[in-house]
Design an enzyme around this catalytic site. Structure first.
Site: not given
Lengths: 339, 334
Positions: B57, B126
């Site tokens: 990321e 999540h």
């Protein structure tokens, strides 16, 4: 230092030990199959990553652990918990999000822990557990004992920057950590070739002065043999060691993954030719360490354990509403006046 | 179109229109994205323009900034907003400030898409709603659509925008509207008017809120999934509320908000994210500064609890229509 490939050798363990590994692998396999069923029935929700196919990795390495060694892994963690002796009932009840789960339903499939078994968790964020593993090893070195930390991660996580920050520190401070790269060849839907510049991940340790080797992860004895060498290195105070264990997951990345990025034949071939449990079974039978009846008895025992865990996980109550606010701070901090 | 198809259509349109546009992220190319938002785009535009990255990321964001500084229009995907934390350094300290500290020599026209919010049993890694972490950063723009039509128009505007845009996609709305009642049968976008999305180019300017329901009794400020929760709570309570879908959180459309609150005199703020230091706090501060003399009641917010997003107790945590209705009652009774 030499980086070499390990090849499967003749059994260097007793028949009883081999039988134990067979049993432990079978427990993981059957447990995961049951988890898959419960997921299909809607009893498990959200994310659930099965370990089927990879059982030899954790069972072979646990066979090299001693009391007070530590282990930490990623989100494909059910096998690690069973292999280190955590109760299948508590694991399954966490999967169903119930009060008797290891994290009382707060963590779910990816986030379970056991202080008693020195299991420092499944972790949902790819690669995030790797520095933690070095920290665990630091604490043991600091205290002057010879404990080792098994830090598991995947081929996908192996590209995370924090992994290399950790390699450097672990080598710099000679930390007793075994970096276990469970290379199942697919980072979710992206194959290793599509994401990784060099295919032998264990060789990356050379840049940091960390020895490493590639291991056949479909053979529990190969894993154990390589694990013993790595652990001896760490216990002797020589610093970290890398094991890149070539393995394969039969199921999708998670329950919602149709696995269209690989062929059915590829999976089938692996199951037929390399299955770790079948290999152990063959070794037991051909070495006359066990009879068909012995193995049937093991099958039966495992089935009962797994069924009992599923019943337990279904019957355990939902967590109380108050659990939402427990264990956020040491002492409860009052919420604002919420509607 | 579903929201997934609308987002894909936006990227498709922009790839076709502007060769400076590239699309990349984890599983984005060959696999087509975990939510299928980029399915088929690599096949159509080739691996040079639509490609996979490793699970990195920080470098995804950093590379995008470098490309943008060179005049490209990168549109990167972070697979879940929960995975963006390694990228946060790059986003806040590089993307947001490169224009300022280079005295305008270098700019950062990039878009980073990330699925946000809960309602899919994702648990704590999540399901998070980190919008306030971005709205706190000068130099960023922050967008969150609630319908397929808006998603496409806003994503096109984001890719065309000269500044870095954090594009938060409420993943519970990917396949259909959701009013917070998880026991109801899921609905698709096909039946919803905002699921009617043109194939061709169009844009919805950033910084413009949308009045989703006109009303006189109170103003409800919401974005993402909570817009539908608000609609449901208004139906359930029968209160004549005006519902404003903010769509862009930064820059905020304060004019639309002000006009509404001056009319209604009451305001309720809804978001999924945790309460303390949530974006609701900012909204309330702005409204009271702008509209204090028009207010007839304290402004109330209904938010996620100040706790990690749970695995087992999603519907006790998610601020659904019942809590929103209680919020409406609280504002109306004062």
């Amino acid at each position: 230092m030499a980086a070499r490939k390990t090849t499967a050798k003749k059994p260097n363990v007793s028949g009883d030990e081999l039988k134990q590994y067979y049993r432990d692998m079978l427990l993981i396999r059957r447990f995961e199959e049951k988890a898959g069923q419960l997921y299909g029935m809607g009893l498990i929700g959200g994310f659930c990553h099965l370990y089927i196919g990879q059982e030899a990795v954790v069972v072979g390495l646990e066979a090299t652990a001693k009391e007070n060694d530590k282990r930490i892994t990623t989100y494909r963690d059910h096998g690690h918990m069973l292999a280190c002796g955590m109760d299948p009932k508590g694991v399954m009840a966490e999967l169903t999000g119930r009060q008797d789960g290891y994290s009382k339903g707060k963590g779910g499939s990816m986030h379970m822990f056991s202080k008693e078994k020195h299991f420092y968790g499944g972790h949902g964020i790819v690669g995030a557990n790797v520095p933690l593993g070095a920290g665990l090893a630091f604490a043991d070195k600091y205290r002057g004992n010879d404990n080792v930390t098994y830090t598991y991660f995947g081929d996908g996580a192996a590209n995370q920057g924090q992994v290399y920050e950790t390699f450097n520190m672990a080598a710099l401070w000679q930390l007793p950590v075994v970096f276990v790269i469970e290379n199942n060849q697919y980072a979710m839907g992206t194959s290793q070739e599509r994401s990784t510049s060099t295919q032998d991940i264990y060789k990356r340790g050379e840049a940091f002065g960390i020895p490493g080797e590639m291991v056949d992860g479909m053979n529990v004895l190969s894993v154990k043999e390589a694990g013993e060498k790595a652990v001896a290195h760490c216990r002797a105070g020589k610093g970290p060691y890398i094991l890149e264990i070539k393995t394969y997951r039969y199921r999708g990345h998670s329950m919602s993954d149709p696995a269209k990025y690989r062929t059915r034949e590829e999976v089938q071939k692996m199951r037929e030719e390399r299955d770790p449990i079948e290999q152990a079974r063959d070794m037991l039978l051909t070495g006359k360490h066990a009879s068909e009846e012995d193995l049937k008895a093991i099958d039966k025992e495992i089935k009962e354990i797994v069924n009992a865990s599923a019943e337990f996980a279904k019957d355990s109550p939902e967590p109380a509403l108050d659990e939402l606010w427990t264990d956020i701070y040491a002492k409860e901090v009052p919420q604002g006046e919420a509607v | 179109m579903t929201m997934i198809e609308a987002l894909r259509s936006a990227m498709d349109v922009m790839l076709a229109r502007d060769e400076r546009v590239v699309i990349f992220g984890e599983d984005v190319g060959y696999f087509g994205g975990v939510f299928r938002c980029t399915q088929g785009l690599q096949k159509k535009y080739g691996e040079e323009r639509v490609f996979d990255t490793p699970i990195n990321e920080s470098a995804i964001a950093g590379m995008a900034i470098g490309m943008a500084a060179q005049g490209m229009r990168p549109c990167a995907e972070i697979q879940f907003a929960d995975y963006m934390y390694p990228a946060y350094d790059q986003i806040t300290q590089e993307a947001a400030r490169i224009r300022h500290r280079s005295n305008g020599d270098f700019t950062c026209p990039l878009t980073i898409r990330m699925p946000t919010g809960g309602g899919i049993y994702g648990g704590q890694t999540h399901s998070q709603s980190p919008e306030a972490l971005f709205t706190h950063v000068a130099g960023l723009k922050v967008v969150q659509p609630s319908t397929p039509y808006d998603a496409k128009g806003l994503l096109i505007a984001s890719i065309e925008d000269p500044d870095p845009v954090i594009f938060l996609e409420p993943k519970r709305l990917y396949n259909g509207p959701f009013d917070g009642d998880h026991t109801a049968t899921s609905q698709g976008w096909a039946q919803h008017p905002a699921g009617d999305v043109p194939e061709e180019y169009y844009r919805i300017d950033l910084g413009k809120a949308s009045v989703r329901r006109e009303g006189a009794a109170l103003t409800i400020l919401a974005y993402g999934t909570m817009v539908f929760v608000a609609e449901r709570a208004v139906r359930d309570t029968g209160v004549d509320a005006e519902i404003i879908d903010l769509r862009t959180l930064l820059p905020l459309d304060l004019e639309t908000i002000r006009a509404s609150v001056e009319k209604t005199g009451r305001c309720l703020v809804l978001h999924e994210a945790t309460r303390t230091s949530g974006f609701g706090g900012e909204l309330i501060a702005e409204v009271q500064e702008a509209c204090f003399w028009h207010l007839e009641a304290p402004i109330v917010r209904v938010t996620g609890w100040d706790a990690p997003y749970p695995h087992a107790q999603e519907w006790d945590y998610f601020p659904g229509p019942k809590r929103a209705a209680r919020g409406i009652a609280r504002v109306m009774e004062a």
